[in-house]
Design a protein around this motif. Sequence first.
Motif, PDB file in Angstrom:
ATOM      1  N   ALA A  50       0.819  -1.219   0.000  1.00  0.00           N
ATOM      2  CA  ALA A  50       0.000   0.000   0.000  1.00  0.00           C
ATOM      3  C   ALA A  50       0.848   1.262   0.000  1.00  0.00           C
ATOM      4  O   ALA A  50       0.510   2.264  -0.645  1.00  0.00           O
ATOM      5  CB  ALA A  50      -0.936  -0.003   1.204  1.00  0.00           C
ATOM      6  N   ASN A  51       1.960   1.242   0.728  1.00  0.00           N
ATOM      7  CA  ASN A  51       2.841   2.415   0.756  1.00  0.00           C
ATOM      8  C   ASN A  51       3.423   2.686  -0.628  1.00  0.00           C
ATOM      9  O   ASN A  51       3.545   3.840  -1.061  1.00  0.00           O
ATOM     10  CB  ASN A  51       3.967   2.202   1.762  1.00  0.00           C
ATOM     11  CG  ASN A  51       3.459   2.076   3.184  1.00  0.00           C
ATOM     12  OD1 ASN A  51       2.382   2.566   3.514  1.00  0.00           O
ATOM     13  ND2 ASN A  51       4.225   1.413   4.026  1.00  0.00           N
ATOM     14  N   ASP A  52       3.817   1.616  -1.327  1.00  0.00           N
ATOM     15  CA  ASP A  52       4.341   1.774  -2.683  1.00  0.00           C
ATOM     16  C   ASP A  52       3.254   2.319  -3.610  1.00  0.00           C
ATOM     17  O   ASP A  52       3.499   3.225  -4.420  1.00  0.00           O
ATOM     18  CB  ASP A  52       4.848   0.440  -3.224  1.00  0.00           C
ATOM     19  CG  ASP A  52       6.057  -0.085  -2.468  1.00  0.00           C
ATOM     20  OD1 ASP A  52       6.627   0.682  -1.671  1.00  0.00           O
ATOM     21  OD2 ASP A  52       6.427  -1.252  -2.673  1.00  0.00           O
ATOM     22  N   TYR A  53       2.067   1.766  -3.499  1.00  0.00           N
ATOM     23  CA  TYR A  53       0.934   2.180  -4.346  1.00  0.00           C
ATOM     24  C   TYR A  53       0.663   3.676  -4.203  1.00  0.00           C
ATOM     25  O   TYR A  53       0.451   4.375  -5.204  1.00  0.00           O
ATOM     26  CB  TYR A  53      -0.296   1.370  -3.949  1.00  0.00           C
ATOM     27  CG  TYR A  53      -1.592   1.853  -4.553  1.00  0.00           C
ATOM     28  CD1 TYR A  53      -2.017   1.410  -5.808  1.00  0.00           C
ATOM     29  CD2 TYR A  53      -2.418   2.748  -3.859  1.00  0.00           C
ATOM     30  CE1 TYR A  53      -3.214   1.854  -6.354  1.00  0.00           C
ATOM     31  CE2 TYR A  53      -3.614   3.196  -4.392  1.00  0.00           C
ATOM     32  CZ  TYR A  53      -4.012   2.739  -5.644  1.00  0.00           C
ATOM     33  OH  TYR A  53      -5.202   3.190  -6.187  1.00  0.00           O
ATOM     34  N   LEU A  54       0.682   4.171  -2.978  1.00  0.00           N
ATOM     35  CA  LEU A  54       0.361   5.574  -2.735  1.00  0.00           C
ATOM     36  C   LEU A  54       1.416   6.524  -3.281  1.00  0.00           C
ATOM     37  O   LEU A  54       1.176   7.726  -3.394  1.00  0.00           O
ATOM     38  CB  LEU A  54       0.160   5.811  -1.235  1.00  0.00           C
ATOM     39  CG  LEU A  54      -1.114   5.181  -0.644  1.00  0.00           C
ATOM     40  CD1 LEU A  54      -1.099   5.267   0.878  1.00  0.00           C
ATOM     41  CD2 LEU A  54      -2.367   5.862  -1.200  1.00  0.00           C
ATOM     42  N   ARG A  55       2.582   5.997  -3.633  1.00  0.00           N
ATOM     43  CA  ARG A  55       3.643   6.835  -4.201  1.00  0.00           C
ATOM     44  C   ARG A  55       3.632   6.831  -5.723  1.00  0.00           C
ATOM     45  O   ARG A  55       4.396   7.568  -6.350  1.00  0.00           O
ATOM     46  CB  ARG A  55       4.997   6.354  -3.679  1.00  0.00           C
ATOM     47  CG  ARG A  55       5.166   6.557  -2.185  1.00  0.00           C
ATOM     48  CD  ARG A  55       6.416   5.896  -1.660  1.00  0.00           C
ATOM     49  NE  ARG A  55       7.621   6.508  -2.191  1.00  0.00           N
ATOM     50  CZ  ARG A  55       8.844   6.058  -1.935  1.00  0.00           C
ATOM     51  NH1 ARG A  55       9.004   4.982  -1.172  1.00  0.00           N
ATOM     52  NH2 ARG A  55       9.901   6.657  -2.442  1.00  0.00           N
ATOM     53  N   MET A  56       2.787   6.030  -6.315  1.00  0.00           N
ATOM     54  CA  MET A  56       2.690   6.006  -7.775  1.00  0.00           C
ATOM     55  C   MET A  56       1.843   7.180  -8.266  1.00  0.00           C
ATOM     56  O   MET A  56       0.889   7.593  -7.595  1.00  0.00           O
ATOM     57  CB  MET A  56       2.077   4.688  -8.254  1.00  0.00           C
ATOM     58  CG  MET A  56       2.858   3.433  -7.855  1.00  0.00           C
ATOM     59  SD  MET A  56       4.547   3.362  -8.491  1.00  0.00           S
ATOM     60  CE  MET A  56       5.509   3.755  -7.008  1.00  0.00           C
ATOM     61  N   THR A  57       2.197   7.700  -9.440  1.00  0.00           N
ATOM     62  CA  THR A  57       1.509   8.891  -9.942  1.00  0.00           C
ATOM     63  C   THR A  57       0.675   8.615 -11.188  1.00  0.00           C
ATOM     64  O   THR A  57       0.132   9.548 -11.774  1.00  0.00           O
ATOM     65  CB  THR A  57       2.532   9.998 -10.267  1.00  0.00           C
ATOM     66  OG1 THR A  57       3.501   9.486 -11.192  1.00  0.00           O
ATOM     67  CG2 THR A  57       3.242  10.459  -9.005  1.00  0.00           C
ATOM     68  N   SER A  58       0.571   7.354 -11.606  1.00  0.00           N
ATOM     69  CA  SER A  58      -0.196   7.044 -12.811  1.00  0.00           C
ATOM     70  C   SER A  58      -0.605   5.580 -12.815  1.00  0.00           C
ATOM     71  O   SER A  58      -0.060   4.754 -12.067  1.00  0.00           O
ATOM     72  CB  SER A  58       0.634   7.333 -14.069  1.00  0.00           C
ATOM     73  OG  SER A  58       1.707   6.406 -14.165  1.00  0.00           O
ATOM     74  N   ASP A  59      -1.563   5.248 -13.680  1.00  0.00           N
ATOM     75  CA  ASP A  59      -1.971   3.852 -13.844  1.00  0.00           C
ATOM     76  C   ASP A  59      -0.830   3.015 -14.413  1.00  0.00           C
ATOM     77  O   ASP A  59      -0.727   1.818 -14.119  1.00  0.00           O
ATOM     78  CB  ASP A  59      -3.184   3.763 -14.774  1.00  0.00           C
ATOM     79  CG  ASP A  59      -4.464   4.247 -14.105  1.00  0.00           C
ATOM     80  OD1 ASP A  59      -4.416   4.624 -12.913  1.00  0.00           O
ATOM     81  OD2 ASP A  59      -5.518   4.259 -14.781  1.00  0.00           O
ATOM     82  N   ASP A  60       0.018   3.622 -15.246  1.00  0.00           N
ATOM     83  CA  ASP A  60       1.173   2.907 -15.796  1.00  0.00           C
ATOM     84  C   ASP A  60       2.069   2.386 -14.670  1.00  0.00           C
ATOM     85  O   ASP A  60       2.515   1.237 -14.698  1.00  0.00           O
ATOM     86  CB  ASP A  60       2.000   3.822 -16.707  1.00  0.00           C
ATOM     87  CG  ASP A  60       1.251   4.227 -17.957  1.00  0.00           C
ATOM     88  OD1 ASP A  60       0.765   3.344 -18.669  1.00  0.00           O
ATOM     89  OD2 ASP A  60       1.164   5.444 -18.216  1.00  0.00           O
TER      90      ASP A  60
END
Length: 217
Positions: free
Chosen positions: A87-97
């Motif tokens: 979840a921590n990694d997910y929240l740092r992503m800025t796009s669907d890619d």
Amino acid sequence: MKKILAVLVLLISVGFINSVNAEVLTKSDFVKLDNIGMKLLKSNNIDKRMTFDFTNVPHQGVYPIVTDSSLYTDYNLHNNRIISVNANDYLRMTSDDEIAALIAHNIAQGVNSFNGVMNGQFFWTKEILNGKANELKYDKQAVDYLVKAGYNPVAIITAYDKVGAEWRGVFWGRHQKVNTRMNTVYSQIKTNYPKYLGDNVYTKSDNYARFIKANNL
């Protein structure tokens, strides 16, 4: 009196953390994870049944202290075919890619977990014995998966650069250095999908620029 003051300071600190670190996952995040995961499966004609979930989910605005969920992720994949995303990694992503980049490697591993005797019952033995080579194989497959699903594979490099720890124990562990994995992804893109290395939001990013500079590419 000192003990009472210490307790009060602790309570105030916890309340402050809750108030400023309030970003938590919502239903829409779970739906997004499912949608991106299913798109990757469908676009790549993967008929093996896998589901998607988060690990290290923050509750009430406080992130969990233990952030290394690799063992839990491996257990989920091997025993339940659950593709887990931190979840921590997910929240740092800025796009669907980039979210797709976090999912695709584990999908490749999940597909391979069905191979072998008794529907892959002894799959994890092969992972322990040949984990490093397999990790790079899954990264290459992840590139192919993203392209077929309409995502930009360079997002794998930017995602890995954001959240991949460059740990020292690669000699005795079963994981590759993240920089080695990013180089493998880069070579796969350069060889098979070079158009993605042209100007775009990912190749212009600071994370990609750091990777290029670090490897003199």
